[in-house]
Motif scaffolding. Structure first.
Motif, PDB file in Angstrom:
ATOM      1  N   CYS A 324      76.897  58.932  32.503  1.00  0.00           N
ATOM      2  CA  CYS A 324      76.363  60.228  32.176  1.00  0.00           C
ATOM      3  C   CYS A 324      76.453  60.841  33.601  1.00  0.00           C
ATOM      4  CB  CYS A 324      74.977  59.987  31.721  1.00  0.00           C
ATOM      5  SG  CYS A 324      74.271  61.842  31.846  1.00  0.00           S
ATOM      6  N   TYR A 327      80.387  61.860  34.397  1.00  0.00           N
ATOM      7  CA  TYR A 327      80.828  62.942  33.678  1.00  0.00           C
ATOM      8  C   TYR A 327      80.175  64.329  33.781  1.00  0.00           C
ATOM      9  CZ  TYR A 327      82.876  60.250  29.735  1.00  0.00           C
ATOM     10  OH  TYR A 327      83.752  59.425  28.991  1.00  0.00           O
ATOM     11  N   THR A 350      80.224  63.171  26.945  1.00  0.00           N
ATOM     12  CA  THR A 350      79.379  62.402  27.713  1.00  0.00           C
ATOM     13  C   THR A 350      78.297  61.902  26.935  1.00  0.00           C
ATOM     14  OG1 THR A 350      79.438  64.660  29.170  1.00  0.00           O
ATOM     15  CG2 THR A 350      77.552  63.228  29.461  1.00  0.00           C
ATOM     16  N   SER A 357      73.045  66.873  32.426  1.00  0.00           N
ATOM     17  CA  SER A 357      74.182  67.274  31.779  1.00  0.00           C
ATOM     18  C   SER A 357      74.271  68.610  31.396  1.00  0.00           C
ATOM     19  CB  SER A 357      74.377  66.504  30.698  1.00  0.00           C
ATOM     20  OG  SER A 357      74.185  64.961  31.022  1.00  0.00           O
TER      21      SER A 357
END
Length: 567
Positions: A324, A327, A350, A357
């Motif tokens: 994660c 990404y 992701t 995020s």
């Protein structure tokens, strides 16, 4: 198909005689190269009632995945091999390996060492001692550390290079640099390990000059020696010196390259950072997670889409785990390079999206001018059950500012406190000033500043001054500039913005006064910098720069174009 561990799992069909048994089991243990195989071997021995000889126990302990398993093996072996120093040392070493993450492991190691001393046998060796010292260091156990040091001196173990390095590390962690230096000065021989440990002590204490003195006095140096000194200069903010050290190195490892790239990034020499990465690849060094993290940041600042694609390609080849966090960095990089398609694709890929995020994606959409999409993503985030934080709202307010969504921005700003219990910081107020300023409502932006529950920082006044320059609002611009100069008196950007604001209003005398003020204080305008990507090479240019190898040709073409345009 038989696996390599079958030899471990299959017991011998004939029971060996007693003299051969320890050697056979030690051989089996050496073939148990993974923690899983080692545990299987131990189980087989217990099931068959076979004794666990010391050599096999040491091999099992060395491969133990955790202190609990190591201690279980130790407890099963010690009745028959209680005087084997390697058995005790291996167990204490396992505890020491986990010392930084487990205080209980440190306590267990010290307890086992005390038990060893009370028994009187076996006597600890230098490796036992260095593991115990590392445990004291991890626990910041001052009293125990001093006691162990005293014991080592009395036992004649304090002159070992390994023990000396461990003691230096312990005193360095405690901040007792004078004690570390005393140990260093009393060592009969100065190995590279000892020299590195002393340099590290000084660097950790922020005394890089003293570390350099030790470094220059070392008869032998390795990559760790150079890396430690480089880190000291990076922490001190002297990235230029760190870069010089990197170029002087005769032996490098991956960490050396990483710090060289980081030094370029610290100086905002993003093109140099990419060039150094290419040198790293030509030197056949494989990048690691740290390399890629620094490189992605450099690519984000450069805005080079082709270099970003190369970085992404390295990651796809399995350079590091695509989790994660990786990404998130890729999304940020592609957003700064202006590739909305890659941003969307990577966000969809992701795994296990977290708040970070969504924050990165919201900021990316805001940066690329997709304000409405950023707001929609915010609501999707809330529906997923994720709690927005202060960074989320920085992205949301920025999205509203870039899209001209004044009313939406005001609503989200208020919801921070009333709905989401997120504290409004000076940065959020700066975003609101920017929101009003971009929309041209300068008076409303100016009126917001006195309502702040905290003192406005440079970002707030800078946003207001930028808005005043854009909309030629001279009076408020002068107020903002005065406040900014009080906060950052030597920032040339403030004077340039103020001069441009006054120039928009054709107040040329005031413009000249601003330039005179700058010159009188010795403040120089920061040179403009541009990057041009040709093929896969990024070329950097400064204002009036003649350092490029093809500068004569470049200026010749520019002059030709200028003549054509003006003819």
């Amino acid at each position: 198909m038989r696996h390599s561990s079958d030899a471990v799992l299959t017991p011998p069909s004939v029971r060996p005689h007693a003299g051969a048994l320890p050697a056979l089991l030690a051989g089996l243990a050496r073939r148990a190269t993974t923690p899983v195989a080692a545990r299987q071997l131990q189980t087989q021995l217990l099931l068959r009632g076979l004794p666990l000889p010391a050599r096999a126990a040491v091999a099992l302990i060395a491969s133990s995945p955790c202190p609990r398993h190591a201690r279980a093996v130790f407890d099963s072996a010690v009745p028959a091999a209680s005087d084997n120093v390697y058995l005790w040392t291996a167990t204490i070493a396992v505890y020491a390996r986990h010392a930084s993450s487990s205080p209980s492991a440190v306590e267990e190691a010290l307890a086992l060492f005390r038990r060893m001393l009370r028994r009187g046998a076996p006597r600890p060796n230098a490796f036992t001692a260095s593991s115990v010292v590392r445990c004291c260091s991890a626990l910041r156990a001052v009293r125990e550390g001093l006691q162990v040091h005293g014991f080592l001196v009395n036992a004649g173990l304090g002159r070992s290079s390994h023990v000396g390095a461990a003691l230096l590390g312990m005193y360095g962690d405690l901040g007792w640099i004078w004690e570390a230096r005393r140990v260093f000065d009393e060592m009969p021989t100065r190995s590279v390990v000892l020299g590195n440990a002393m340099v590290a002590c000084y660097v950790r204490a922020g005394n890089v000059e003293a570390g350099l003195e030790v470094f220059e006095g070392m008869a032998e140096r390795d990559a760790i020696s150079w890396n430690t000194l480089m880190m000291g200069y990076l922490q001190k903010g002297e990235a230029g010196v760190a870069r010089e050290l990197f170029e002087e190195m005769t032996e490098r490892n991956v960490n050396s390259w990483n710090m060289g790239i980081a030094a370029c990034s610290e100086e905002a020499s993003w093109a140099d950072a990419v060039a150094l990465f290419n040198r790293m690849r030509l030197a056949e060094f494989e990048p690691d997670a740290m390399t890629m993290a620094v490189l992605m940041s450099a690519c984000a600042h450069l805005g080079s889409l082709s270099v970003a694609g190369q970085v992404h390609g390295f990651l796809k080849k399995g350079c590091i785990e695509m989790n994660c966090h990786v990404y998130n960095s890729l999304v940020n990089m592609y957003a700064k390079c202006g590739s909305i398609s890659q941003v969307h694709l990577l966000f969809l890929e992701t795994p296990m999206k977290d708040t970070v995020s969504y924050n990165v994606m919201i900021s990316a959409l805001a940066h690329l001018g997709h304000g409405r999409s950023a707001l929609e993503l915010f609501h999707e985030m809330v529906e997923e059950g994720l709690q927005p934080d202060s960074v989320t709202f920085l992205g949301i307010l920025s999205a509203c500012a870039h899209a001209g969504l004044v009313q939406d921005g005001k609503r989200y700003f208020e919801s921070m406190r009333t709905i989401y219990a997120v504290e409004q910081s000076p940065d959020h107020y700066a975003c609101m000033v920017d929101l009003y300023g971009r929309a041209g409502v300068i008076e409303e932006a100016h009126c917001l500043v006195p309502t702040m529950p905290m003192k406005p920082h440079a970002g707030v006044w800078g946003s207001l001054l930028s808005a005043c320059r854009k909309h030629s609002h001279v009076e408020v611009g002068k107020i903002a500039a005065r406040e900014l100069i009080a906060i950052e008196p030597h920032n040339p950007g403030t004077y340039v913005l103020l001069a441009n604001t006054l120039a928009h209003d054709q107040q040329w005398d005031s413009v000249e006064t601003v330039w005179k003020s700058m010159r009188g204080q010795g403040i120089h305008k920061t040179a403009g910098c541009s990057w041009v990507e040709v093929g896969t090479v990024v070329h950097e240019f400064l204002t009036r720069d003649l350092s490029h190898p093809n500068s004569d040709e470049i200026y010749s073409v520019l002059e030709h174009l200028y003549l054509q345009l003006t003819s």
